[in-house]
Design a protein around this motif. Sequence first.
Motif, PDB file in Angstrom:
ATOM      1  N   LEU A  41      -0.485  74.933  80.936  1.00 44.60           N
ATOM      2  CA  LEU A  41       0.672  75.823  80.841  1.00 44.60           C
ATOM      3  C   LEU A  41       1.958  75.047  80.584  1.00 44.60           C
ATOM      4  CD1 LEU A  41      -0.305  78.283  83.690  1.00 44.60           C
ATOM      5  CD2 LEU A  41      -0.160  78.827  81.250  1.00 44.60           C
ATOM      6  N   LEU A  42       2.103  73.881  81.198  1.00 44.09           N
ATOM      7  CA  LEU A  42       3.307  73.078  80.963  1.00 44.09           C
ATOM      8  C   LEU A  42       3.427  72.659  79.505  1.00 44.09           C
ATOM      9  CD1 LEU A  42       3.493  70.743  84.086  1.00 44.09           C
ATOM     10  CD2 LEU A  42       5.077  72.570  83.475  1.00 44.09           C
ATOM     11  N   THR A  43       2.313  72.257  78.920  1.00 41.98           N
ATOM     12  CA  THR A  43       2.361  71.766  77.540  1.00 41.98           C
ATOM     13  C   THR A  43       2.466  72.903  76.524  1.00 41.98           C
ATOM     14  OG1 THR A  43      -0.060  71.703  77.365  1.00 41.98           O
ATOM     15  CG2 THR A  43       1.046  69.697  78.111  1.00 41.98           C
ATOM     16  N   LEU A  44       2.048  74.094  76.902  1.00 37.78           N
ATOM     17  CA  LEU A  44       2.041  75.216  75.970  1.00 37.78           C
ATOM     18  C   LEU A  44       3.416  75.495  75.371  1.00 37.78           C
ATOM     19  CD1 LEU A  44      -0.010  77.262  74.877  1.00 37.78           C
ATOM     20  CD2 LEU A  44       0.666  78.792  76.722  1.00 37.78           C
ATOM     21  N   ALA A  45       4.451  75.351  76.173  1.00 36.35           N
ATOM     22  CA  ALA A  45       5.805  75.650  75.701  1.00 36.35           C
ATOM     23  C   ALA A  45       6.268  74.683  74.609  1.00 36.35           C
ATOM     24  CB  ALA A  45       6.784  75.620  76.864  1.00 36.35           C
ATOM     25  N   PHE A  46       5.595  73.557  74.471  1.00 38.98           N
ATOM     26  CA  PHE A  46       6.009  72.549  73.494  1.00 38.98           C
ATOM     27  C   PHE A  46       5.129  72.540  72.248  1.00 38.98           C
ATOM     28  CE2 PHE A  46       7.310  71.170  77.717  1.00 38.98           C
ATOM     29  CZ  PHE A  46       8.682  71.085  77.522  1.00 38.98           C
ATOM     30  N   THR A  47       4.294  73.562  72.093  1.00 40.18           N
ATOM     31  CA  THR A  47       3.444  73.644  70.911  1.00 40.18           C
ATOM     32  C   THR A  47       4.195  74.349  69.780  1.00 40.18           C
ATOM     33  OG1 THR A  47       2.465  75.735  71.615  1.00 40.18           O
ATOM     34  CG2 THR A  47       1.334  73.705  72.311  1.00 40.18           C
ATOM     35  N   PRO A  48       3.807  74.081  68.545  1.00 38.07           N
ATOM     36  CA  PRO A  48       4.515  74.684  67.407  1.00 38.07           C
ATOM     37  C   PRO A  48       4.459  76.217  67.374  1.00 38.07           C
ATOM     38  CG  PRO A  48       3.093  72.895  66.660  1.00 38.07           C
ATOM     39  CD  PRO A  48       2.815  73.112  68.117  1.00 38.07           C
ATOM     40  N   GLY A  59       7.031  86.561  79.149  1.00 41.77           N
ATOM     41  CA  GLY A  59       7.074  86.945  80.560  1.00 41.77           C
ATOM     42  C   GLY A  59       5.778  86.595  81.270  1.00 41.77           C
ATOM     43  N   THR A  60       4.665  86.869  80.598  1.00 37.79           N
ATOM     44  CA  THR A  60       3.362  86.521  81.160  1.00 37.79           C
ATOM     45  C   THR A  60       3.249  85.010  81.332  1.00 37.79           C
ATOM     46  OG1 THR A  60       2.353  88.453  80.117  1.00 37.79           O
ATOM     47  CG2 THR A  60       0.856  86.693  80.813  1.00 37.79           C
ATOM     48  N   TYR A  61       3.733  84.276  80.340  1.00 38.54           N
ATOM     49  CA  TYR A  61       3.688  82.815  80.397  1.00 38.54           C
ATOM     50  C   TYR A  61       4.480  82.285  81.598  1.00 38.54           C
ATOM     51  CZ  TYR A  61       4.861  77.979  79.524  1.00 38.54           C
ATOM     52  OH  TYR A  61       5.052  76.635  79.683  1.00 38.54           O
ATOM     53  N   VAL A  62       5.720  82.706  81.727  1.00 39.47           N
ATOM     54  CA  VAL A  62       6.569  82.209  82.816  1.00 39.47           C
ATOM     55  C   VAL A  62       5.991  82.598  84.167  1.00 39.47           C
ATOM     56  CG1 VAL A  62       8.850  82.397  83.895  1.00 39.47           C
ATOM     57  CG2 VAL A  62       8.666  82.097  81.420  1.00 39.47           C
ATOM     58  N   THR A  63       5.544  83.836  84.296  1.00 41.17           N
ATOM     59  CA  THR A  63       4.942  84.291  85.553  1.00 41.17           C
ATOM     60  C   THR A  63       3.705  83.472  85.888  1.00 41.17           C
ATOM     61  OG1 THR A  63       5.770  86.530  85.173  1.00 41.17           O
ATOM     62  CG2 THR A  63       3.953  86.285  86.741  1.00 41.17           C
ATOM     63  N   THR A  64       2.856  83.245  84.913  1.00 44.92           N
ATOM     64  CA  THR A  64       1.627  82.485  85.122  1.00 44.92           C
ATOM     65  C   THR A  64       1.930  81.031  85.457  1.00 44.92           C
ATOM     66  OG1 THR A  64       0.443  83.961  83.638  1.00 44.92           O
ATOM     67  CG2 THR A  64      -0.590  81.840  84.089  1.00 44.92           C
ATOM     68  N   LEU A  65       2.905  80.448  84.790  1.00 50.89           N
ATOM     69  CA  LEU A  65       3.317  79.076  85.088  1.00 50.89           C
ATOM     70  C   LEU A  65       3.793  78.961  86.534  1.00 50.89           C
ATOM     71  CD1 LEU A  65       3.971  76.167  84.073  1.00 50.89           C
ATOM     72  CD2 LEU A  65       6.259  77.032  83.549  1.00 50.89           C
ATOM     73  N   LEU A  66       4.635  79.889  86.952  1.00 51.36           N
ATOM     74  CA  LEU A  66       5.149  79.865  88.330  1.00 51.36           C
ATOM     75  C   LEU A  66       4.039  80.106  89.352  1.00 51.36           C
ATOM     76  CD1 LEU A  66       8.528  81.742  87.790  1.00 51.36           C
ATOM     77  CD2 LEU A  66       8.166  79.274  88.060  1.00 51.36           C
ATOM     78  N   LEU A  67       3.122  81.020  89.040  1.00 54.00           N
ATOM     79  CA  LEU A  67       1.996  81.256  89.947  1.00 54.00           C
ATOM     80  C   LEU A  67       1.099  80.020  90.061  1.00 54.00           C
ATOM     81  CD1 LEU A  67       1.005  84.898  88.945  1.00 54.00           C
ATOM     82  CD2 LEU A  67       1.858  84.155  91.191  1.00 54.00           C
ATOM     83  N   SER A  68       0.864  79.340  88.964  1.00 55.63           N
ATOM     84  CA  SER A  68       0.008  78.152  89.037  1.00 55.63           C
ATOM     85  C   SER A  68       0.718  77.033  89.798  1.00 55.63           C
ATOM     86  CB  SER A  68      -0.465  77.711  87.656  1.00 55.63           C
ATOM     87  OG  SER A  68       0.538  77.076  86.939  1.00 55.63           O
ATOM     88  N   ALA A  69       2.044  76.920  89.659  1.00 55.94           N
ATOM     89  CA  ALA A  69       2.790  75.941  90.449  1.00 55.94           C
ATOM     90  C   ALA A  69       2.699  76.288  91.935  1.00 55.94           C
ATOM     91  CB  ALA A  69       4.250  75.899  90.001  1.00 55.94           C
ATOM     92  N   LEU A  70       2.828  77.565  92.255  1.00 56.11           N
ATOM     93  CA  LEU A  70       2.720  77.991  93.651  1.00 56.11           C
ATOM     94  C   LEU A  70       1.323  77.717  94.205  1.00 56.11           C
ATOM     95  CD1 LEU A  70       3.860  79.318  96.179  1.00 56.11           C
ATOM     96  CD2 LEU A  70       3.328  81.555  95.149  1.00 56.11           C
ATOM     97  N   SER A  71       0.295  77.963  93.404  1.00 52.68           N
ATOM     98  CA  SER A  71      -1.063  77.695  93.905  1.00 52.68           C
ATOM     99  C   SER A  71      -1.254  76.203  94.142  1.00 52.68           C
ATOM    100  CB  SER A  71      -2.140  78.264  92.975  1.00 52.68           C
ATOM    101  OG  SER A  71      -2.175  77.592  91.742  1.00 52.68           O
ATOM    102  N   ALA A  72      -0.720  75.350  93.271  1.00 49.59           N
ATOM    103  CA  ALA A  72      -0.804  73.904  93.493  1.00 49.59           C
ATOM    104  C   ALA A  72      -0.094  73.520  94.784  1.00 49.59           C
ATOM    105  CB  ALA A  72      -0.207  73.146  92.303  1.00 49.59           C
ATOM    106  N   LEU A  73       1.058  74.117  95.028  1.00 49.56           N
ATOM    107  CA  LEU A  73       1.785  73.839  96.277  1.00 49.56           C
ATOM    108  C   LEU A  73       0.991  74.293  97.498  1.00 49.56           C
ATOM    109  CD1 LEU A  73       5.377  74.842  95.152  1.00 49.56           C
ATOM    110  CD2 LEU A  73       4.611  72.560  95.824  1.00 49.56           C
ATOM    111  N   LEU A  74       0.419  75.482  97.428  1.00 49.20           N
ATOM    112  CA  LEU A  74      -0.360  75.989  98.559  1.00 49.20           C
ATOM    113  C   LEU A  74      -1.581  75.113  98.842  1.00 49.20           C
ATOM    114  CD1 LEU A  74      -0.103  79.786  97.770  1.00 49.20           C
ATOM    115  CD2 LEU A  74       0.791  78.653  99.820  1.00 49.20           C
TER     116      LEU A  74
END
Length: 166
Positions: A41-48, A59-74
Amino acid sequence: MEAYRPDRHETPLERDDRNFAELLQELRVIQTGVQILFAFLLTLAFTPRFPELDDVQRGTYVTTLLLSALSALLFTTPAVVHRVLFRRGAKRRVVEVSARLAAAGLAVLGLSLTGAVLLVVDFVLGRGVGIVAGAATFTACVALWAVLPWQVRRAHARTRRGSQAP
C-alpha cells in the motif's frame, strides 16, 4: 485466557510464560503478512497509474493504508507492553492485554484485507466486481477467524462434557 489444567504440571507463572510465548509465535506468523500488505500500500501511491484512481478508490486506498498501519501497531504493541512491564511481576496482565490487542489486530487486519481486495479488483475489473470481491473477502475473514474457531470451541466443549459424563 486458558483455563487452569492440572494435567500440564505447570505453575501459573509457567502457564503465563507459555501462553505469552504461544501468542508471540502467532503474532510472528501474522506480522509478515501485515508488513507485506502495508509495504504494498505504501508503494502504490508512487506508481505511474495511481493518478488514474477516482475519488472512491482514493478514499478506499487511504482508509486501507491507515487500517493496515493500525493493524501493524496492534500486532507489535504486545512486545512493547512486555518490554515496559518486564521484570515487574505482571506477566498475567501482559498476556491478557496482549491477547486483546491481537484480537483487535485481527479485526482491523480483516478490514485492511477487505479494503485492499476491494481497491485492486475495483481498479482492474470495475466497481461492482470490486464490491463483490471485497464482501467475499470480509465474509471469508469472519467465517475463518470468528465463526470457525467459535464452532471448534463449542464442539470441543461438548466433547469434554461428554467425556466427563458418568
